[in-house]
Design an enzyme around this catalytic site. Sequence first.
Site, short mmCIF file in Angstrom:
data_model
loop_
_atom_site.label_atom_id
_atom_site.label_comp_id
_atom_site.label_asym_id
_atom_site.label_seq_id
_atom_site.Cartn_x
_atom_site.Cartn_y
_atom_site.Cartn_z
N SER A 9 0.83 -1.21 0.00
CA SER A 9 0.00 0.00 0.00
C SER A 9 0.86 1.25 0.00
CB SER A 9 -0.88 0.00 1.27
OG SER A 9 -1.43 1.28 1.49
N TYR A 44 -1.53 -0.16 10.65
CA TYR A 44 -1.86 -0.86 9.39
C TYR A 44 -0.72 -0.71 8.38
CZ TYR A 44 -3.45 -1.26 4.62
OH TYR A 44 -3.52 -1.57 3.28
N LYS A 94 2.23 -3.50 6.60
CA LYS A 94 2.61 -3.65 5.18
C LYS A 94 4.12 -3.45 5.01
CE LYS A 94 -1.47 -4.39 3.47
NZ LYS A 94 -1.85 -5.68 2.87
P1 NAD Z 1 -11.09 -6.49 1.49
O1 NAD Z 1 -11.26 -6.41 2.96
O2 NAD Z 1 -12.25 -6.29 0.60
O3 NAD Z 1 -10.44 -7.90 1.09
C1 NAD Z 1 -9.57 -8.58 1.96
C2 NAD Z 1 -10.06 -10.03 2.02
O4 NAD Z 1 -9.18 -10.77 2.84
C3 NAD Z 1 -11.46 -10.15 2.61
O5 NAD Z 1 -12.26 -10.94 1.76
C4 NAD Z 1 -11.25 -10.84 3.95
O6 NAD Z 1 -12.32 -11.70 4.28
C5 NAD Z 1 -9.95 -11.62 3.68
N1 NAD Z 1 -9.13 -11.89 4.87
C6 NAD Z 1 -8.71 -11.00 5.79
N2 NAD Z 1 -7.97 -11.62 6.74
C7 NAD Z 1 -7.93 -12.94 6.38
C8 NAD Z 1 -7.33 -14.09 6.95
N3 NAD Z 1 -6.65 -14.04 8.10
N4 NAD Z 1 -7.48 -15.28 6.31
C9 NAD Z 1 -8.19 -15.36 5.16
N5 NAD Z 1 -8.80 -14.31 4.58
C10 NAD Z 1 -8.66 -13.11 5.19
O7 NAD Z 1 -9.93 -5.47 1.12
P2 NAD Z 1 -9.41 -4.98 -0.30
O8 NAD Z 1 -9.75 -3.52 -0.42
O9 NAD Z 1 -9.81 -5.92 -1.36
O10 NAD Z 1 -7.81 -5.06 -0.10
C11 NAD Z 1 -7.11 -6.21 -0.48
C12 NAD Z 1 -5.67 -6.00 -0.07
O11 NAD Z 1 -5.19 -4.79 -0.66
C13 NAD Z 1 -5.48 -5.82 1.44
O12 NAD Z 1 -4.29 -6.49 1.83
C14 NAD Z 1 -5.31 -4.31 1.62
O13 NAD Z 1 -4.49 -4.01 2.74
C15 NAD Z 1 -4.64 -3.94 0.34
N6 NAD Z 1 -4.89 -2.53 -0.04
C16 NAD Z 1 -6.17 -2.08 -0.16
C17 NAD Z 1 -6.38 -0.72 -0.51
C18 NAD Z 1 -7.78 -0.16 -0.61
O14 NAD Z 1 -7.93 1.09 -0.54
N7 NAD Z 1 -8.80 -0.97 -0.76
C19 NAD Z 1 -5.29 0.12 -0.76
C20 NAD Z 1 -4.01 -0.40 -0.64
C21 NAD Z 1 -3.82 -1.74 -0.28
C1 WQD Z 2 -9.38 10.31 0.56
C2 WQD Z 2 -9.58 11.81 0.76
C3 WQD Z 2 -9.93 12.43 3.05
C4 WQD Z 2 -13.78 10.38 3.48
C5 WQD Z 2 -6.89 5.41 2.66
C6 WQD Z 2 -6.32 4.54 3.78
C7 WQD Z 2 -6.46 3.19 3.46
C8 WQD Z 2 -5.85 2.86 2.14
C9 WQD Z 2 -6.46 3.74 1.05
C10 WQD Z 2 -5.18 0.59 2.27
C11 WQD Z 2 -8.84 12.33 2.00
C12 WQD Z 2 -11.16 12.72 2.21
C13 WQD Z 2 -12.58 10.87 2.98
C14 WQD Z 2 -14.82 11.28 3.80
C15 WQD Z 2 -13.42 13.11 3.10
N1 WQD Z 2 -6.14 1.53 1.98
N2 WQD Z 2 -12.41 12.21 2.79
N3 WQD Z 2 -14.59 12.62 3.60
O1 WQD Z 2 -7.04 9.05 3.06
O2 WQD Z 2 -5.89 8.04 1.08
O3 WQD Z 2 -6.57 6.67 3.02
O4 WQD Z 2 -6.28 5.07 1.42
O5 WQD Z 2 -4.02 0.71 2.15
O6 WQD Z 2 -7.85 2.88 3.38
O7 WQD Z 2 -4.97 4.93 3.94
O8 WQD Z 2 -8.29 7.58 1.41
O9 WQD Z 2 -10.68 7.55 0.80
O10 WQD Z 2 -10.06 7.65 3.26
O11 WQD Z 2 -9.70 9.67 1.80
O12 WQD Z 2 -13.25 14.32 2.94
O13 WQD Z 2 -15.93 10.90 4.29
O14 WQD Z 2 -10.96 12.06 0.99
O15 WQD Z 2 -9.67 13.46 3.99
O16 WQD Z 2 -8.37 13.64 1.69
P1 WQD Z 2 -6.90 7.93 2.13
P2 WQD Z 2 -9.77 8.04 1.86
#
Ligand code: NAD
Ligand code: WQD
Length: 348
Positions: free
Chosen positions: A124, A148, A152
């Site tokens: 991430s 979190y 990562k």
């Molecule tokens: P999500 O929560 O929709 O998907 C994660 C999945 O993993 C879920 O289906 C959950 O049931 C499963 N899971 C969690 N812990 C588990 C475990 N111990 N054993 C088996 N299954 C498990 O999230 P997502 O948005 O699809 O994200 C997927 C990956 O990408 C995550 O690792 C997240 O950290 C990373 N990521 C997400 C974002 C985002 O904004 N969505 C951004 C950057 C990185």
């Molecule tokens: C985006 C912008 C907020 C909600 C997330 C997390 C984490 C990562 C993806 C895993 C910001 C603004 C948001 C709202 C708002 N996933 N905002 N009102 O901040 O990049 O963080 O990124 O790695 O989930 O780190 O994404 O969508 O939460 O916010 O004004 O109700 O929208 O302040 O500027 P962000 P976000």
Amino acid sequence: MAILVTGGAGYIGSHTCVELLNEGYEIIVLDNLSNSNDEALRRVKEITGKQFKAYNVDLLDKEHVTDVFRENKIDSVIHFAGLKAVGESVSDPLSYYKNNITGTITLCEVMQQYGVKKLVFSSSATVYGTSGNVPITEETHLGATNPYGRTKQMIEEMLRDVYRSDQEWSIALLRYFNPIGAHKTGRIGEDPNGIPNNLMPYISQVAVGKRQQLQVFGIDYPTRDGTGVRDYIHVVDLAAGHIKALKKIQYANGVDAYNLGTGKGYSVLEMINAFERATNQTVPYCIEERRPGDAAICLCYANPSKAKRQLGWQPIRGIDAMCEDTWRWQYNNPNGYEKVTKTNKASK
Ligand code: NAD
Ligand code: WQD
């Protein structure tokens, strides 16, 4: 030979499963459904017309993870499974360290036991912390600022150590920026538990009438219009990036990190305007104080040129498609995946 997709029932995982199946890969999903619903997997089969095995297994359950590898010929792993809510990680860090780090250790131990050494890992942009310099490259100093993001960053370091100990491993670390959008059919999409933390699902829930108005967290940032700027990327473009990374690790051992972003930043107000323009819906909002934790990273977008150069990947969907596809999913599924198996998710 099959691709094991951990977390394959989740938001990004389910979209990647669709792309893998469409590319002709055999896949196996491992997911404990702690933050997803197996209805998503049913719909992946519906969209692709393909079948695959899915195991309701927790990565912390080594015995059952081992069963998955014993029962199947697995060639590579795409590892999505993990907890991902920044705020929750601050209030409950041990659950995040246990689930994300111990889960990954268990996965890698079983991979090693079965001689499976090709891995694509979901990292991430939160590993970059508050470096400040944009656009962010893979060489930007790492410095996660929440539990979190630290899970990562620690997993990335752990995987580098695994490679140093055994150079037969081939690992791609994919650092996603802000994934949004949904598959064009509107049949799969982002289905957050409870009140959405992230911007786009909140906007779409306001537009569909599920929430009253959007709170814009801060309008006093040093950006074009004072609101936070982020690099939003279409989840299907992100899924395509995993296919490219999967192909890369087939022939090149080592560990490499790649930014998966568009290289463009949009502010909160620009996202509201884009969503209203693309969907012809209105999104009422009010201006609130900055959100804790946001202040230090008001401006965050990627330099994705390494992924283009080395993976042959670049995003093709623009902000209008991200908004249109989000809206199609939200409009057709106002309550997300119907709770076909209510026990799979905490109540909304
Ligand atoms: P999500 O929560 O929709 O998907 C994660 C999945 O993993 C879920 O289906 C959950 O049931 C499963 N899971 C969690 N812990 C588990 C475990 N111990 N054993 C088996 N299954 C498990 O999230 P997502 O948005 O699809 O994200 C997927 C990956 O990408 C995550 O690792 C997240 O950290 C990373 N990521 C997400 C974002 C985002 O904004 N969505 C951004 C950057 C990185
Ligand atoms: C985006 C912008 C907020 C909600 C997330 C997390 C984490 C990562 C993806 C895993 C910001 C603004 C948001 C709202 C708002 N996933 N905002 N009102 O901040 O990049 O963080 O990124 O790695 O989930 O780190 O994404 O969508 O939460 O916010 O004004 O109700 O929208 O302040 O500027 P962000 P976000």
